[in-house]
Design a protein around this motif. Structure first.
Motif, PDB file in Angstrom:
ATOM      1  N   VAL A   1      45.986   9.618  97.993  1.00 35.46           N
ATOM      2  CA  VAL A   1      45.619  10.970  97.567  1.00 35.46           C
ATOM      3  C   VAL A   1      46.143  11.241  96.159  1.00 35.46           C
ATOM      4  O   VAL A   1      45.437  11.806  95.316  1.00 35.46           O
ATOM      5  CB  VAL A   1      46.142  12.020  98.573  1.00 35.46           C
ATOM      6  CG1 VAL A   1      46.016  13.426  98.022  1.00 35.46           C
ATOM      7  CG2 VAL A   1      45.410  11.894  99.895  1.00 35.46           C
ATOM      8  N   ALA A   2      47.374  10.818  95.881  1.00 35.49           N
ATOM      9  CA  ALA A   2      47.949  11.015  94.552  1.00 35.49           C
ATOM     10  C   ALA A   2      47.138  10.267  93.494  1.00 35.49           C
ATOM     11  O   ALA A   2      46.889  10.798  92.401  1.00 35.49           O
ATOM     12  CB  ALA A   2      49.402  10.554  94.530  1.00 35.49           C
ATOM     13  N   ASP A   3      46.707   9.051  93.802  1.00 34.14           N
ATOM     14  CA  ASP A   3      45.890   8.280  92.861  1.00 34.14           C
ATOM     15  C   ASP A   3      44.558   8.962  92.584  1.00 34.14           C
ATOM     16  O   ASP A   3      44.101   9.013  91.442  1.00 34.14           O
ATOM     17  CB  ASP A   3      45.651   6.865  93.380  1.00 34.14           C
ATOM     18  CG  ASP A   3      46.899   6.002  93.336  1.00 34.14           C
ATOM     19  OD1 ASP A   3      47.871   6.384  92.640  1.00 34.14           O
ATOM     20  OD2 ASP A   3      46.910   4.947  94.008  1.00 34.14           O
ATOM     21  N   VAL A   4      43.933   9.487  93.624  1.00 33.72           N
ATOM     22  CA  VAL A   4      42.660  10.178  93.450  1.00 33.72           C
ATOM     23  C   VAL A   4      42.850  11.424  92.587  1.00 33.72           C
ATOM     24  O   VAL A   4      42.044  11.708  91.690  1.00 33.72           O
ATOM     25  CB  VAL A   4      42.044  10.544  94.823  1.00 33.72           C
ATOM     26  CG1 VAL A   4      40.879  11.505  94.678  1.00 33.72           C
ATOM     27  CG2 VAL A   4      41.621   9.283  95.556  1.00 33.72           C
ATOM     28  N   MET A   5      43.931  12.158  92.826  1.00 33.55           N
ATOM     29  CA  MET A   5      44.198  13.368  92.042  1.00 33.55           C
ATOM     30  C   MET A   5      44.452  13.017  90.579  1.00 33.55           C
ATOM     31  O   MET A   5      43.972  13.708  89.676  1.00 33.55           O
ATOM     32  CB  MET A   5      45.371  14.141  92.639  1.00 33.55           C
ATOM     33  CG  MET A   5      45.037  14.776  93.970  1.00 33.55           C
ATOM     34  SD  MET A   5      46.427  15.615  94.736  1.00 33.55           S
ATOM     35  CE  MET A   5      46.721  16.918  93.574  1.00 33.55           C
ATOM     36  N   LYS A   6      45.202  11.936  90.325  1.00 37.44           N
ATOM     37  CA  LYS A   6      45.449  11.503  88.947  1.00 37.44           C
ATOM     38  C   LYS A   6      44.137  11.161  88.251  1.00 37.44           C
ATOM     39  O   LYS A   6      43.929  11.524  87.096  1.00 37.44           O
ATOM     40  CB  LYS A   6      46.357  10.273  88.929  1.00 37.44           C
ATOM     41  CG  LYS A   6      47.806  10.557  89.110  1.00 37.44           C
ATOM     42  CD  LYS A   6      48.601   9.261  89.009  1.00 37.44           C
ATOM     43  CE  LYS A   6      50.050   9.457  89.339  1.00 37.44           C
ATOM     44  NZ  LYS A   6      50.807   8.196  89.310  1.00 37.44           N
ATOM     45  N   GLU A   7      43.267  10.439  88.959  1.00 37.77           N
ATOM     46  CA  GLU A   7      41.984  10.043  88.380  1.00 37.77           C
ATOM     47  C   GLU A   7      41.123  11.268  88.066  1.00 37.77           C
ATOM     48  O   GLU A   7      40.496  11.334  87.012  1.00 37.77           O
ATOM     49  CB  GLU A   7      41.248   9.106  89.332  1.00 37.77           C
ATOM     50  CG  GLU A   7      40.053   8.443  88.725  1.00 37.77           C
ATOM     51  CD  GLU A   7      40.373   7.538  87.553  1.00 37.77           C
ATOM     52  OE1 GLU A   7      39.536   7.469  86.623  1.00 37.77           O
ATOM     53  OE2 GLU A   7      41.442   6.911  87.539  1.00 37.77           O
ATOM     54  N   CYS A   8      41.129  12.252  88.947  1.00 37.59           N
ATOM     55  CA  CYS A   8      40.366  13.482  88.709  1.00 37.59           C
ATOM     56  C   CYS A   8      40.900  14.225  87.492  1.00 37.59           C
ATOM     57  O   CYS A   8      40.122  14.700  86.654  1.00 37.59           O
ATOM     58  CB  CYS A   8      40.404  14.386  89.933  1.00 37.59           C
ATOM     59  SG  CYS A   8      39.415  13.801  91.314  1.00 37.59           S
ATOM     60  N   ARG A   9      42.214  14.328  87.394  1.00 32.90           N
ATOM     61  CA  ARG A   9      42.818  15.005  86.230  1.00 32.90           C
ATOM     62  C   ARG A   9      42.504  14.254  84.953  1.00 32.90           C
ATOM     63  O   ARG A   9      42.237  14.860  83.912  1.00 32.90           O
ATOM     64  CB  ARG A   9      44.323  15.128  86.415  1.00 32.90           C
ATOM     65  CG  ARG A   9      44.706  16.162  87.432  1.00 32.90           C
ATOM     66  CD  ARG A   9      46.206  16.336  87.502  1.00 32.90           C
ATOM     67  NE  ARG A   9      46.557  17.226  88.585  1.00 32.90           N
ATOM     68  CZ  ARG A   9      47.608  17.096  89.348  1.00 32.90           C
ATOM     69  NH1 ARG A   9      48.450  16.102  89.159  1.00 32.90           N
ATOM     70  NH2 ARG A   9      47.850  17.947  90.313  1.00 32.90           N
ATOM     71  N   LYS A  10      42.539  12.938  85.013  1.00 28.43           N
ATOM     72  CA  LYS A  10      42.244  12.120  83.836  1.00 28.43           C
ATOM     73  C   LYS A  10      40.813  12.366  83.381  1.00 28.43           C
ATOM     74  O   LYS A  10      40.559  12.548  82.190  1.00 28.43           O
ATOM     75  CB  LYS A  10      42.454  10.640  84.172  1.00 28.43           C
ATOM     76  CG  LYS A  10      42.235   9.712  83.019  1.00 28.43           C
ATOM     77  CD  LYS A  10      42.501   8.278  83.439  1.00 28.43           C
ATOM     78  CE  LYS A  10      42.189   7.297  82.338  1.00 28.43           C
ATOM     79  NZ  LYS A  10      42.350   5.908  82.793  1.00 28.43           N
ATOM     80  N   GLN A  11      39.873  12.406  84.314  1.00 28.88           N
ATOM     81  CA  GLN A  11      38.479  12.659  83.974  1.00 28.88           C
ATOM     82  C   GLN A  11      38.296  14.061  83.411  1.00 28.88           C
ATOM     83  O   GLN A  11      37.541  14.255  82.454  1.00 28.88           O
ATOM     84  CB  GLN A  11      37.587  12.463  85.202  1.00 28.88           C
ATOM     85  CG  GLN A  11      37.418  11.021  85.592  1.00 28.88           C
ATOM     86  CD  GLN A  11      36.556  10.859  86.833  1.00 28.88           C
ATOM     87  OE1 GLN A  11      36.150  11.841  87.457  1.00 28.88           O
ATOM     88  NE2 GLN A  11      36.280   9.615  87.193  1.00 28.88           N
TER      89      GLN A  11
END
Length: 77
Positions: free
Chosen positions: A47-57
């Motif tokens: 979940v943390a990885d997905v959230m990081k990727e969303c913020r990065k995008q």
């Protein structure tokens, strides 16, 4: 979802946990606890990885928008 449905889902989850534990001897309870904790940590990391990727995008999209519009965003604190 209603609170009642969430409560029922939680109760069902507890029954599932008891059913799985009933399949194994009691001496394996410690192992099952470790496995449960590891799976929980794996899910949290995912979940943390997905959230990081969303913020990065979102940041990349915001920067692209700033470059094309010529407007600079200013935060007032």
């Amino acid at each position: 979802m209603s609170k009642e449905m969430l409560r029922r889902m939680k109760t069902a989850g507890e029954y599932q946990k008891k059913a799985v534990r009933a399949l194994f001897p009691e001496r394996m309870a410690g192992h099952l606890d470790v496995i449960e904790n590891e799976i929980r940590m794996m899910l949290l990391e995912a979940v943390a990885d997905v959230m990081k990727e969303c913020r990065k995008q979102e940041d990349e999209e915001e920067q692209a928008c700033e470059k094309t519009s010529g407007v600079k965003k200013v935060d007032i604190m």
